[in-house]
Design a protein around this motif. Structure first.
Motif, PDB file in Angstrom:
ATOM      1  N   ILE A 217      -0.976 -23.296  -7.253  1.00  0.00           N
ATOM      2  CA  ILE A 217      -0.063 -23.396  -6.106  1.00  0.00           C
ATOM      3  C   ILE A 217       1.266 -22.768  -6.507  1.00  0.00           C
ATOM      4  N   GLU A 218       1.624 -21.694  -5.849  1.00  0.00           N
ATOM      5  CA  GLU A 218       2.839 -20.949  -6.175  1.00  0.00           C
ATOM      6  C   GLU A 218       3.773 -20.874  -4.964  1.00  0.00           C
ATOM      7  N   GLN A 219       5.059 -20.926  -5.233  1.00  0.00           N
ATOM      8  CA  GLN A 219       6.052 -20.830  -4.168  1.00  0.00           C
ATOM      9  C   GLN A 219       6.266 -19.375  -3.775  1.00  0.00           C
ATOM     10  N   GLY A 220       6.250 -19.112  -2.476  1.00  0.00           N
ATOM     11  CA  GLY A 220       6.541 -17.779  -1.967  1.00  0.00           C
ATOM     12  C   GLY A 220       7.704 -17.812  -1.003  1.00  0.00           C
ATOM     13  N   ASP A 221       8.053 -16.655  -0.444  1.00  0.00           N
ATOM     14  CA  ASP A 221       9.183 -16.542   0.484  1.00  0.00           C
ATOM     15  C   ASP A 221       8.785 -15.842   1.780  1.00  0.00           C
ATOM     16  N   TYR A 222       7.508 -15.865   2.106  1.00  0.00           N
ATOM     17  CA  TYR A 222       7.001 -15.226   3.319  1.00  0.00           C
ATOM     18  C   TYR A 222       7.153 -13.707   3.282  1.00  0.00           C
ATOM     19  N   ASP A 223       7.331 -13.110   2.104  1.00  0.00           N
ATOM     20  CA  ASP A 223       7.456 -11.660   2.043  1.00  0.00           C
ATOM     21  C   ASP A 223       6.479 -11.073   1.025  1.00  0.00           C
ATOM     22  N   PHE A 224       6.338  -9.751   1.041  1.00  0.00           N
ATOM     23  CA  PHE A 224       5.377  -9.036   0.202  1.00  0.00           C
ATOM     24  C   PHE A 224       5.637  -9.280  -1.289  1.00  0.00           C
ATOM     25  N   ALA A 231       0.658 -14.091  -6.935  1.00  0.00           N
ATOM     26  CA  ALA A 231      -0.706 -13.714  -7.315  1.00  0.00           C
ATOM     27  C   ALA A 231      -0.775 -13.294  -8.775  1.00  0.00           C
ATOM     28  N   GLU A 232       0.234 -12.560  -9.244  1.00  0.00           N
ATOM     29  CA  GLU A 232       0.274 -12.174 -10.662  1.00  0.00           C
ATOM     30  C   GLU A 232       0.240 -13.407 -11.553  1.00  0.00           C
ATOM     31  N   GLY A 254       0.808  -8.733  -0.490  1.00  0.00           N
ATOM     32  CA  GLY A 254       1.359  -8.672  -1.848  1.00  0.00           C
ATOM     33  C   GLY A 254       0.337  -9.106  -2.876  1.00  0.00           C
ATOM     34  N   ALA A 255      -0.402 -10.159  -2.557  1.00  0.00           N
ATOM     35  CA  ALA A 255      -1.457 -10.626  -3.465  1.00  0.00           C
ATOM     36  C   ALA A 255      -2.542  -9.570  -3.627  1.00  0.00           C
ATOM     37  N   LEU A 256      -2.866  -8.897  -2.534  1.00  0.00           N
ATOM     38  CA  LEU A 256      -3.870  -7.831  -2.577  1.00  0.00           C
ATOM     39  C   LEU A 256      -3.401  -6.688  -3.476  1.00  0.00           C
ATOM     40  N   ALA A 257      -2.132  -6.331  -3.376  1.00  0.00           N
ATOM     41  CA  ALA A 257      -1.581  -5.266  -4.224  1.00  0.00           C
ATOM     42  C   ALA A 257      -1.629  -5.667  -5.694  1.00  0.00           C
ATOM     43  N   SER A 282      -4.621  -5.522   9.418  1.00  0.00           N
ATOM     44  CA  SER A 282      -5.687  -4.546   9.674  1.00  0.00           C
ATOM     45  C   SER A 282      -5.458  -3.222   8.961  1.00  0.00           C
ATOM     46  N   TYR A 283      -4.227  -2.983   8.470  1.00  0.00           N
ATOM     47  CA  TYR A 283      -3.903  -1.706   7.841  1.00  0.00           C
ATOM     48  C   TYR A 283      -4.245  -1.673   6.356  1.00  0.00           C
ATOM     49  N   VAL A 284      -4.153  -2.824   5.676  1.00  0.00           N
ATOM     50  CA  VAL A 284      -4.412  -2.838   4.230  1.00  0.00           C
ATOM     51  C   VAL A 284      -5.912  -2.709   3.973  1.00  0.00           C
TER      52      VAL A 284
END
Length: 329
Positions: A217-224, A231-232, A254-257, A282-284
């Motif tokens: 469980i990691e904290q994010g900021d709703y951005d890429f 994810a890293e 971002g996780a996908l990248a 749909s673009y990634v």
């Protein structure tokens, strides 16, 4: 030459006052009369002056939007939905950006109310749960509609989706694919939606008899960028997750990248799901499994509630939908 209200009055064969009542959507106008006026308005391509309408009554025919979200897609959809509803009534939308980290939110809202004479305000997270702002607007008698509030349902009308149920469905989908180590990237701390989506994630794990692993469980900021960092961190573990559910599509991207950079195959070695169904989903590659949050419809309904002739405290829940795509296999 630009048509005037007098031209409409003459074409419809009614008084100027009756035309004004129809334009302002007042009651006690007969259906036949209303239709004659509306036909004249269309035929003459009449566009009422906001200034003239304001002078004729107590309304400014302007509403405000206070929106600060890391996702440009969310902000655009919110503004578009409100604008579409405002156009129906000939009302102008004023979008007020702000910096939540400045500590001056209340001052900025006070200044907006003092200088613009708005007919009402639409508040999006996290402002929709800002107690000082809510108390100030109530004290000043400003009509408010909130988008996705987390508490004080009695404070105003509101529009929302069931974030908890939506996150539960996404997590359950991952579990149904055989995943048992499912990571979660939280949204921003001050957004009620972040906690609601986390609750849905935990509920699905609990139903499957899985204890949540704090390392997943990691904290994010709703951005890429925060999605990539989270994810890293998870993929660096000795026992990494086989699936990640991010509380927004930007974080899921971002996780996908991050997975692509590490050579982790998606979805063969890692399934990824997001939340929102923004165009980005749909673009990634591969396209993201996600929950469709109808932001534009939420915005339209928020404006619709605000533009009702009389203030309402209606709570409108809109449907969400699980969109299964290639990122989860």
């Amino acid at each position: 030459m630009r048509s005037t209200i007098k031209d409409v009055s003459e074409r419809a064969g009614v008084s100027i006052k009756t035309v004004s009542r129809v334009l302002n959507k007042e009651r006690y106008v007969g259906a036949a009369t209303r239709e004659k006026v509306e036909e004249a308005v269309r035929a003459l391509n009449f566009r009422p002056s906001l200034a003239a309408r304001s002078l004729a009554g107590r309304r400014s025919f302007q509403i405000g939007l206070i929106c600060d979200n890391p996702s440009p897609a969310y902000v655009y959809a919110m503004q578009t939905g409100i604008r579409d509803r405002c156009e129906v009534d000939g009302v102008r939308m004023i979008a007020q950006p702000y910096d939540r980290n400045s500590g001056r939110l209340l001052e900025e809202v006070e200044a907006l109310v003092a200088t613009s004479h708005l007919d009402g305000l639409i508040l999006t997270p996290p402002v929709s749960d800002h107690d000082e702002v809510l108390d100030f607007l109530k004290e000043r008698g400003v009509r408010v509609v909130r988008v996705s509030p987390g508490h004080r349902p009695e404070a105003s009308a509101a529009v929302f989706i069931d974030n908890r149920a939506a996150a539960y469905e996404v997590t359950r989908h991952l579990l149904s694919r055989g995943h048992r180590r499912v990571g979660h990237i939280l949204g921003q701390r001050d957004f009620a939606t972040s906690a609601q989506r986390y609750e849905g994630y935990l509920a699905a794990l609990g139903e499957a008899g899985i204890d949540p692993d704090p390392a997943l469980i990691e904290q994010g900021d709703y951005d890429f960028a925060s999605g990539a960092r989270a994810a890293e961190a998870m993929l660096s573990l000795g026992s990494p997750p086989s699936a990640i559910f991010a509380a927004s599509d930007d974080m899921a991207a971002g996780a996908l990248a991050a997975a692509h950079r590490r050579g982790v195959r998606v979805p063969a070695e890692l399934a990824i799901a997001g939340f929102g169904d923004d165009p980005l989903a749909s673009y990634v590659w591969p396209p993201l499994t996600t929950t469709r949050q109808p932001v534009r419809d939420l915005a339209w309904n928020a404006a619709d509630l605000l533009l009702l002739p009389e203030e309402t405290f209606e709570q409108r829940e809109l449907p969400h939908a699980l969109m299964v795509r290639d990122s989860t296999g």
